[in-house]
Motif scaffolding. Structure first.
Motif, PDB file in Angstrom:
ATOM      1  N   ILE A   1      67.418  52.695 105.829  1.00 43.68           N
ATOM      2  CA  ILE A   1      66.621  53.510 104.896  1.00 43.68           C
ATOM      3  C   ILE A   1      67.002  53.191 103.451  1.00 43.68           C
ATOM      4  O   ILE A   1      66.143  53.071 102.578  1.00 43.68           O
ATOM      5  N   LEU A   2      68.292  53.022 103.205  1.00 39.21           N
ATOM      6  CA  LEU A   2      68.762  52.739 101.850  1.00 39.21           C
ATOM      7  C   LEU A   2      68.298  51.366 101.343  1.00 39.21           C
ATOM      8  O   LEU A   2      68.211  51.152 100.134  1.00 39.21           O
ATOM      9  N   THR A   3      68.011  50.442 102.256  1.00 37.40           N
ATOM     10  CA  THR A   3      67.581  49.109 101.833  1.00 37.40           C
ATOM     11  C   THR A   3      66.080  49.019 101.548  1.00 37.40           C
ATOM     12  O   THR A   3      65.612  47.988 101.070  1.00 37.40           O
ATOM     13  N   ILE A   4      65.320  50.084 101.836  1.00 35.13           N
ATOM     14  CA  ILE A   4      63.867  50.044 101.633  1.00 35.13           C
ATOM     15  C   ILE A   4      63.485  49.683 100.193  1.00 35.13           C
ATOM     16  O   ILE A   4      62.600  48.855  99.969  1.00 35.13           O
ATOM     17  N   PRO A   5      64.138  50.249  99.157  1.00 40.08           N
ATOM     18  CA  PRO A   5      63.751  49.888  97.780  1.00 40.08           C
ATOM     19  C   PRO A   5      63.946  48.411  97.444  1.00 40.08           C
ATOM     20  O   PRO A   5      63.326  47.901  96.512  1.00 40.08           O
ATOM     21  N   SER A   6      64.774  47.703  98.191  1.00 42.16           N
ATOM     22  CA  SER A   6      65.051  46.301  97.870  1.00 42.16           C
ATOM     23  C   SER A   6      63.827  45.405  98.053  1.00 42.16           C
ATOM     24  O   SER A   6      63.782  44.305  97.506  1.00 42.16           O
ATOM     25  N   LYS A   7      62.816  45.871  98.771  1.00 46.05           N
ATOM     26  CA  LYS A   7      61.623  45.051  98.971  1.00 46.05           C
ATOM     27  C   LYS A   7      60.856  44.852  97.669  1.00 46.05           C
ATOM     28  O   LYS A   7      60.091  43.904  97.530  1.00 46.05           O
ATOM     29  N   ASP A   8      61.070  45.754  96.705  1.00 40.70           N
ATOM     30  CA  ASP A   8      60.394  45.644  95.409  1.00 40.70           C
ATOM     31  C   ASP A   8      61.312  45.070  94.328  1.00 40.70           C
ATOM     32  O   ASP A   8      60.953  45.053  93.156  1.00 40.70           O
ATOM     33  N   LEU A   9      62.480  44.609  94.745  1.00 37.19           N
ATOM     34  CA  LEU A   9      63.441  44.072  93.786  1.00 37.19           C
ATOM     35  C   LEU A   9      62.971  42.729  93.258  1.00 37.19           C
ATOM     36  O   LEU A   9      62.580  41.846  94.026  1.00 37.19           O
ATOM     37  N   LYS A  10      63.013  42.568  91.931  1.00 35.17           N
ATOM     38  CA  LYS A  10      62.637  41.309  91.291  1.00 35.17           C
ATOM     39  C   LYS A  10      63.829  40.788  90.503  1.00 35.17           C
ATOM     40  O   LYS A  10      64.430  41.515  89.706  1.00 35.17           O
ATOM     41  N   LEU A  11      64.154  39.539  90.730  1.00 35.55           N
ATOM     42  CA  LEU A  11      65.289  38.931  90.051  1.00 35.55           C
ATOM     43  C   LEU A  11      64.793  38.064  88.907  1.00 35.55           C
ATOM     44  O   LEU A  11      63.894  37.247  89.074  1.00 35.55           O
ATOM     45  N   ALA A  12      65.385  38.234  87.746  1.00 35.97           N
ATOM     46  CA  ALA A  12      64.998  37.444  86.576  1.00 35.97           C
ATOM     47  C   ALA A  12      66.050  37.612  85.500  1.00 35.97           C
ATOM     48  O   ALA A  12      66.846  38.558  85.531  1.00 35.97           O
ATOM     49  N   LEU A  13      66.079  36.676  84.559  1.00 38.84           N
ATOM     50  CA  LEU A  13      66.943  36.829  83.409  1.00 38.84           C
ATOM     51  C   LEU A  13      66.388  37.947  82.529  1.00 38.84           C
ATOM     52  O   LEU A  13      65.189  38.190  82.505  1.00 38.84           O
ATOM     53  N   PRO A  14      67.259  38.645  81.790  1.00 43.68           N
ATOM     54  CA  PRO A  14      66.804  39.796  81.007  1.00 43.68           C
ATOM     55  C   PRO A  14      65.846  39.422  79.896  1.00 43.68           C
ATOM     56  O   PRO A  14      65.984  38.377  79.257  1.00 43.68           O
ATOM     57  N   ASP A  15      64.827  40.272  79.691  1.00 44.62           N
ATOM     58  CA  ASP A  15      63.942  40.126  78.539  1.00 44.62           C
ATOM     59  C   ASP A  15      63.914  41.471  77.825  1.00 44.62           C
ATOM     60  O   ASP A  15      64.759  42.337  78.073  1.00 44.62           O
ATOM     61  N   ASN A  16      62.961  41.663  76.940  1.00 48.38           N
ATOM     62  CA  ASN A  16      62.939  42.890  76.147  1.00 48.38           C
ATOM     63  C   ASN A  16      62.169  44.034  76.809  1.00 48.38           C
ATOM     64  O   ASN A  16      62.056  45.116  76.227  1.00 48.38           O
ATOM     65  N   GLY A  17      61.621  43.781  77.997  1.00 52.18           N
ATOM     66  CA  GLY A  17      60.890  44.831  78.694  1.00 52.18           C
ATOM     67  C   GLY A  17      61.726  46.065  78.993  1.00 52.18           C
ATOM     68  O   GLY A  17      61.278  47.197  78.779  1.00 52.18           O
ATOM     69  N   PRO A  18      62.976  45.901  79.479  1.00 51.49           N
ATOM     70  CA  PRO A  18      63.807  47.076  79.771  1.00 51.49           C
ATOM     71  C   PRO A  18      64.624  47.556  78.576  1.00 51.49           C
ATOM     72  O   PRO A  18      65.473  48.427  78.740  1.00 51.49           O
ATOM     73  N   ALA A  19      64.394  47.004  77.386  1.00 49.26           N
ATOM     74  CA  ALA A  19      65.163  47.421  76.205  1.00 49.26           C
ATOM     75  C   ALA A  19      64.943  48.908  75.939  1.00 49.26           C
ATOM     76  O   ALA A  19      63.942  49.501  76.353  1.00 49.26           O
ATOM     77  N   ALA A  20      65.880  49.512  75.235  1.00 46.75           N
ATOM     78  CA  ALA A  20      65.812  50.948  74.976  1.00 46.75           C
ATOM     79  C   ALA A  20      64.558  51.305  74.183  1.00 46.75           C
ATOM     80  O   ALA A  20      64.176  50.590  73.250  1.00 46.75           O
ATOM     81  N   ALA A  21      63.911  52.392  74.579  1.00 40.70           N
ATOM     82  CA  ALA A  21      62.710  52.847  73.874  1.00 40.70           C
ATOM     83  C   ALA A  21      63.046  53.155  72.419  1.00 40.70           C
ATOM     84  O   ALA A  21      64.090  53.736  72.122  1.00 40.70           O
ATOM     85  N   GLY A  22      62.161  52.748  71.518  1.00 38.37           N
ATOM     86  CA  GLY A  22      62.376  52.984  70.098  1.00 38.37           C
ATOM     87  C   GLY A  22      62.978  51.820  69.362  1.00 38.37           C
ATOM     88  O   GLY A  22      62.951  51.780  68.131  1.00 38.37           O
ATOM     89  N   THR A  23      63.553  50.840  70.095  1.00 34.57           N
ATOM     90  CA  THR A  23      64.092  49.651  69.429  1.00 34.57           C
ATOM     91  C   THR A  23      62.949  48.730  69.038  1.00 34.57           C
ATOM     92  O   THR A  23      61.862  48.751  69.646  1.00 34.57           O
ATOM     93  N   THR A  24      63.174  47.901  68.015  1.00 36.42           N
ATOM     94  CA  THR A  24      62.108  47.023  67.528  1.00 36.42           C
ATOM     95  C   THR A  24      61.664  46.031  68.590  1.00 36.42           C
ATOM     96  O   THR A  24      60.481  45.734  68.712  1.00 36.42           O
ATOM     97  N   GLN A  25      62.620  45.527  69.406  1.00 37.71           N
ATOM     98  CA  GLN A  25      62.239  44.553  70.425  1.00 37.71           C
ATOM     99  C   GLN A  25      61.411  45.175  71.547  1.00 37.71           C
ATOM    100  O   GLN A  25      60.505  44.548  72.080  1.00 37.71           O
ATOM    101  N   ARG A  26      61.694  46.435  71.881  1.00 41.27           N
ATOM    102  CA  ARG A  26      60.900  47.107  72.916  1.00 41.27           C
ATOM    103  C   ARG A  26      59.505  47.413  72.382  1.00 41.27           C
ATOM    104  O   ARG A  26      58.495  47.230  73.097  1.00 41.27           O
ATOM    105  N   GLU A  27      59.409  47.869  71.132  1.00 35.13           N
ATOM    106  CA  GLU A  27      58.106  48.153  70.539  1.00 35.13           C
ATOM    107  C   GLU A  27      57.258  46.881  70.448  1.00 35.13           C
ATOM    108  O   GLU A  27      56.056  46.898  70.755  1.00 35.13           O
TER     109      GLU A  27
END
Length: 505
Positions: A382-408
């Motif tokens: 059951i705990l492994t169910i979320p792993s089916k949607d896991l995406k591996l990639a190098l970091p970009d600005n999509g997950p940057a903190a809200a309000g930062t210039t790079q996220r905006e």
């Protein structure tokens, strides 16, 4: 082999017994020594640390080979890049004279920032992707003459300041791109909550405030020392922003875990009436042996990341392994010293014997083994169910903190231009063998435009020596989308066709 193994175990236990007794007796010296280590490592971090730098190099891959080649054939594109995205106020477009004047003024300011070699106006004929289809947004492409790791925080702030006039006039102006790239996960309230939860669990298990706080103190001590040493090491080597946080999480986990082994054994022996000093020495000799071998196993596993021969992974593994080594050292020295300060005050209260719940749990699971196994297997599934949607990639600005210039900037590009503009692809072509470099690049550009998944083509040109061509491809989907991966695969599959048709690689 059996006798060799037994001899090693006995030697380790005997040595740890002596170490535990010595640390218990000389607890003031031991704790003072660790405090000195913490202060010295902190001073080294302040004096030598240069800050973490994200340099994600993966030698041997096709993409990395292309990047390295471009550094030689297209030196003007070998540095870091950034962009300014400008959105006009409601009811206006980006084409009016005020917009052009303010953007031109901003570009003039950007060109004065140290390291900026080019700032491409959205109105220039050089680019076809500078203005959004609805004419409400524009982006200015910036090129630096240096690597991302050499662009300072001061340089980034100077860039941000060049957009002040636009913002005062009611425009939205945000900076993004490699120069403002996400530095990876950062320390947050989550880690603090984890420590608090661990303390609550320890208190419920031990029914003793002092016994619950000791594993937390030793774990935090180990993490602080490791973090300080890591920061100091950034003055001599490149360490990504992810490495210190990985070391922190692993250091907290094993630090609490290893201390728990020894404290639990110590209190059991105190409950049996053993002298506190002897109980501490025996606990370090027995549970401490398990700590040594467990720590050694984890260190070997982390250092095994070097097998992949990816520099930033190797450094991450080494920093995390250091956190485990420090956690083991703290558990074998600082912990018995803290037990020495506590003395007999860690003895469980009458009627409470440590490990009572554990004994009942073991009795229950061994009485019904098949049920226990089934519950564990189903729970893990059951705990492994979320792993089916896991995406591996190098970091970009999509997950940057809200309000930062790079996220905006990331969100504005996604909204006004399309998700693919946040992850453009660069196609490198060896055209040294052709007599018509411009024509070949144009033909391949036309071929790429017709491919499914291509939203637009940005730059398409040979270099100054006409031996290499580059084409910037804007996909219709973002960088983590499987359809973008498919597009990359299809472009690579065209290599043989282009080689046969145009004589290029």
């Amino acid at each position: 082999m059996y006798w060799i193994h037994k001899c090693i175990v006995n030697c380790v236990s005997t040595s740890l017994y002596a170490l535990g007794r010595w640390a218990y007796r000389h607890h003031r010296r031991v704790l003072a020594a660790w405090l000195a280590v913490l202060v010295l490592s902190g001073a080294a971090a302040i004096g030598l640390g240069a800050g973490t730098k994200n340099s994600f190099v993966i030698p041997g891959t096709e993409s990395q080979n292309a990047i390295d080649s471009l550094g030689r054939t297209f030196p003007e594109l070998s540095g870091a890049s950034a962009y300014l995205v400008v959105v006009a106020p409601n009811g206006r477009t980006i084409d009016d004279q005020q917009s052009k004047r303010l953007i031109a003024r901003a570009i003039t300011g950007m060109q004065k920032v140290e390291g900026v070699t080019d700032a491409v106006s959205p109105y220039s004929d050089v680019t076809t992707i500078g203005i959004s289809k609805d004419r409400t947004a524009a982006q200015v492409q910036l090129q630096f003459d240096r690597a991302l790791t050499d662009v300072t925080a001061k340089d980034r702030q100077r860039l941000i300041d060049t957009g002040d006039a636009l913002r005062k006039a009611g425009y939205t102006a945000s900076f993004g791109g490699d120069v403002f790239s996400n530095t990876g996960p950062q320390l947050s309230i989550t880690e603090i909550i984890g420590v608090v939860v661990a303390f609550i669990v320890l208190y419920l298990m031990f029914h003793s405030l002092r016994a619950a706080i000791i594993p937390i103190v030793t774990a935090v001590l180990g993490v602080l020392v490791t973090s300080a040493v890591t920061v100091a090491a950034t003055g001599f080597m490149t360490i990504s922003g992810t490495a210190p946080l990985l070391a922190l999480m692993i250091g907290l986990a094993v630090g609490i875990d290893y201390a728990l082994f020894i404290v639990s054994r110590h209190r059991e022996q105190l409950a049996d009436g053993l002298d506190p000093e002897e109980a501490a020495a025996r606990s370090v000799a027995t549970a401490g042996s398990a700590v040594v071998f467990a720590g050694l196993t984890v260190v070997i596993a982390l250092l095994g990341l070097a097998i992949a021969r990816i520099p930033f992974l190797t450094v991450m593994g080494a920093v995390a392994a250091l956190s485990v080594v420090v956690a083991v050292a703290v558990a074998l020295t600082a912990l018995p010293a803290l037990l020495g300060r506590a003395g007999s005050r860690l003895t469980p209260q009458s009627g409470h014997r440590p490990g009572g719940f554990s004994r009942r749990w073991v009795t229950l699971t061994t009485r019904f083994p098949m049920i226990a196994i089934a519950v564990v297997v189903v729970g893990l599934a059951i705990l492994t169910i979320p792993s089916k949607d896991l995406k591996l990639a190098l970091p970009d600005n999509g997950p940057a903190a809200a309000g930062t210039t790079q996220r905006e900037a990331y969100d504005l590009i996604d909204k006004h231009f399309g998700p693919g503009f946040n992850g453009p692809l660069l196609v490198s072509i060896d055209i040294i063998s052709t007599t018509d470099p411009v024509g070949v690049v144009e033909h391949i550009e036309a071929d790429l435009r017709r491919m499914d998944g291509v939203e637009a083509i940005g730059l398409a040109t040979p270099n100054r020596t006409a031996d290499t061509g580059i084409i910037q491809v804007i996909p219709s989907t973002d960088a983590t989308d499987e359809r973008t991966t498919t597009l990359v695969r299809h472009i690579r599959d065209r290599e043989s066709q282009w080689k046969k048709q145009y004589g290029v690689d």
